[in-house]
Design a protein around this motif. Structure first.
Motif, PDB file in Angstrom:
ATOM      1  N   PRO A 195       0.370   0.818  -8.502  1.00 60.03           N
ATOM      2  CA  PRO A 195      -1.029   0.506  -8.792  1.00 60.03           C
ATOM      3  C   PRO A 195      -2.035   1.381  -8.103  1.00 60.03           C
ATOM      4  O   PRO A 195      -1.768   1.708  -6.841  1.00 60.03           O
ATOM      5  CB  PRO A 195      -1.422  -0.832  -8.563  1.00 60.03           C
ATOM      6  N   ILE A 196      -2.903   2.071  -8.853  1.00 62.40           N
ATOM      7  CA  ILE A 196      -4.084   3.023  -8.078  1.00 62.40           C
ATOM      8  C   ILE A 196      -4.720   2.444  -7.076  1.00 62.40           C
ATOM      9  O   ILE A 196      -5.035   3.093  -6.175  1.00 62.40           O
ATOM     10  CB  ILE A 196      -4.867   3.807  -9.316  1.00 62.40           C
ATOM     11  N   ASP A 197      -5.065   1.220  -7.245  1.00 61.48           N
ATOM     12  CA  ASP A 197      -5.774   0.482  -6.083  1.00 61.48           C
ATOM     13  C   ASP A 197      -5.169   0.227  -4.892  1.00 61.48           C
ATOM     14  O   ASP A 197      -5.602  -0.345  -3.948  1.00 61.48           O
ATOM     15  CB  ASP A 197      -6.669  -0.647  -6.777  1.00 61.48           C
ATOM     16  N   GLU A 198      -3.818   0.287  -4.883  1.00 65.76           N
ATOM     17  CA  GLU A 198      -2.939   0.077  -3.623  1.00 65.76           C
ATOM     18  C   GLU A 198      -2.563   1.643  -3.215  1.00 65.76           C
ATOM     19  O   GLU A 198      -1.523   1.550  -2.256  1.00 65.76           O
ATOM     20  CB  GLU A 198      -1.682  -0.548  -4.354  1.00 65.76           C
ATOM     21  N   THR A 240       0.746  -1.348  -0.008  1.00 65.42           N
ATOM     22  CA  THR A 240      -0.087  -0.040  -0.045  1.00 65.42           C
ATOM     23  C   THR A 240       0.936   1.242   0.185  1.00 65.42           C
ATOM     24  O   THR A 240       1.890   1.205   0.795  1.00 65.42           O
ATOM     25  CB  THR A 240      -0.781  -0.034   1.294  1.00 65.42           C
ATOM     26  N   TYR A 241       0.712   2.091  -0.766  1.00 67.44           N
ATOM     27  CA  TYR A 241       1.108   3.446  -0.906  1.00 67.44           C
ATOM     28  C   TYR A 241       0.476   4.504  -0.352  1.00 67.44           C
ATOM     29  O   TYR A 241      -0.895   4.583  -0.552  1.00 67.44           O
ATOM     30  CB  TYR A 241       1.442   3.776  -2.253  1.00 67.44           C
ATOM     31  N   ARG A 297      -7.822  -2.659   9.023  1.00 65.85           N
ATOM     32  CA  ARG A 297      -7.053  -2.218  10.213  1.00 65.85           C
ATOM     33  C   ARG A 297      -5.682  -2.070  10.018  1.00 65.85           C
ATOM     34  O   ARG A 297      -5.050  -1.500  10.616  1.00 65.85           O
ATOM     35  CB  ARG A 297      -7.378  -3.294  11.502  1.00 65.85           C
ATOM     36  N   GLN A 298      -5.100  -3.231   9.494  1.00 69.02           N
ATOM     37  CA  GLN A 298      -3.527  -3.157   8.960  1.00 69.02           C
ATOM     38  C   GLN A 298      -3.368  -1.785   8.282  1.00 69.02           C
ATOM     39  O   GLN A 298      -2.105  -1.483   8.543  1.00 69.02           O
ATOM     40  CB  GLN A 298      -3.166  -4.518   8.322  1.00 69.02           C
ATOM     41  N   ASN A 299      -4.174  -1.596   7.161  1.00 67.64           N
ATOM     42  CA  ASN A 299      -3.971  -0.257   6.302  1.00 67.64           C
ATOM     43  C   ASN A 299      -3.933   0.873   7.086  1.00 67.64           C
ATOM     44  O   ASN A 299      -2.911   1.753   7.100  1.00 67.64           O
ATOM     45  CB  ASN A 299      -4.713  -0.203   5.326  1.00 67.64           C
TER      46      ASN A 299
END
Length: 185
Positions: A42-45, A3-4, A86-88
């Motif tokens: 990737p945009i979804d990340e 995740t970015y 929750r991790q994100n």
């Protein structure tokens, strides 16, 4: 999956305007566009997180005027309760805290933000409280036993006699008597 995160923090004195919103989203798109190769990010990340002490009503109204569905967004945020969500959230908060240590110290002094953070972290705080209580009870028991063993020794009992009475190994008794296990007297 990686995740970015693009994070914008606004202090309680700063406004959060529609331009601030689009500036932060713009940073996210620039970050995506400058990847090492096509679609490297990737945009979804990607996530964009904007932190502010109070709800930015004017900005929400402006976003609604432009066709954004704020209530749906807020419901989606409130519904983030899977382990991955929750991790994100935890990853975003970790990065944000490390990058803005002094600002987070200030936030902790603000009662409203503290309440919001406590609500966000209530499950983790409850787990930590329970673990702390269990650890405290275990340490209290050990310290109580060590205190009794020390008193027995001060009364003239040998380590061997103490071991036979308490059922503890002689090595444990010796460790306590040698001060390797602390006991408050």
């Amino acid at each position: 999956m990686r995740t970015y995160n693009v994070i914008e923090y606004k202090s309680p004195e700063d406004a959060l305007t529609i331009d601030d919103y689009y500036k932060t989203v713009g940073y996210a798109y620039l970050y995506k566009g400058y990847g090492e190769h096509v679609d490297a990010v990737p945009i979804d990340e990607m996530t964009v997180s904007i932190f502010r002490a109070t709800r930015p009503e004017k900005m929400f109204l402006t976003l609604q005027k432009y066709g954004h569905k704020i209530e749906e967004f807020l419901r989606n945020v409130e519904g983030m309760n899977t382990p991955r969500d929750r991790q994100n959230v935890e990853a975003v908060l970790q990065v944000s805290v490390k990058a803005n240590d002094e600002l987070y110290r200030e936030i902790r002094r603000d009662a409203n933000m503290c309440d919001a953070l406590r609500e966000l972290m209530k499950d983790d705080l409850e787990d930590a409280r329970k673990m702390g209580e269990a650890k405290g009870k275990a340490e209290g028991k050990i310290m109580g036993e060590a205190k009794i063993i020390l008193k027995m020794n001060h009364s003239g009992m040998s380590p061997e006699n103490i071991a036979s009475i308490t059922g503890k190994d002689l090595d444990e008794i010796c460790a306590i008597l040698e001060g390797k296990v602390s006991a408050l007297l």
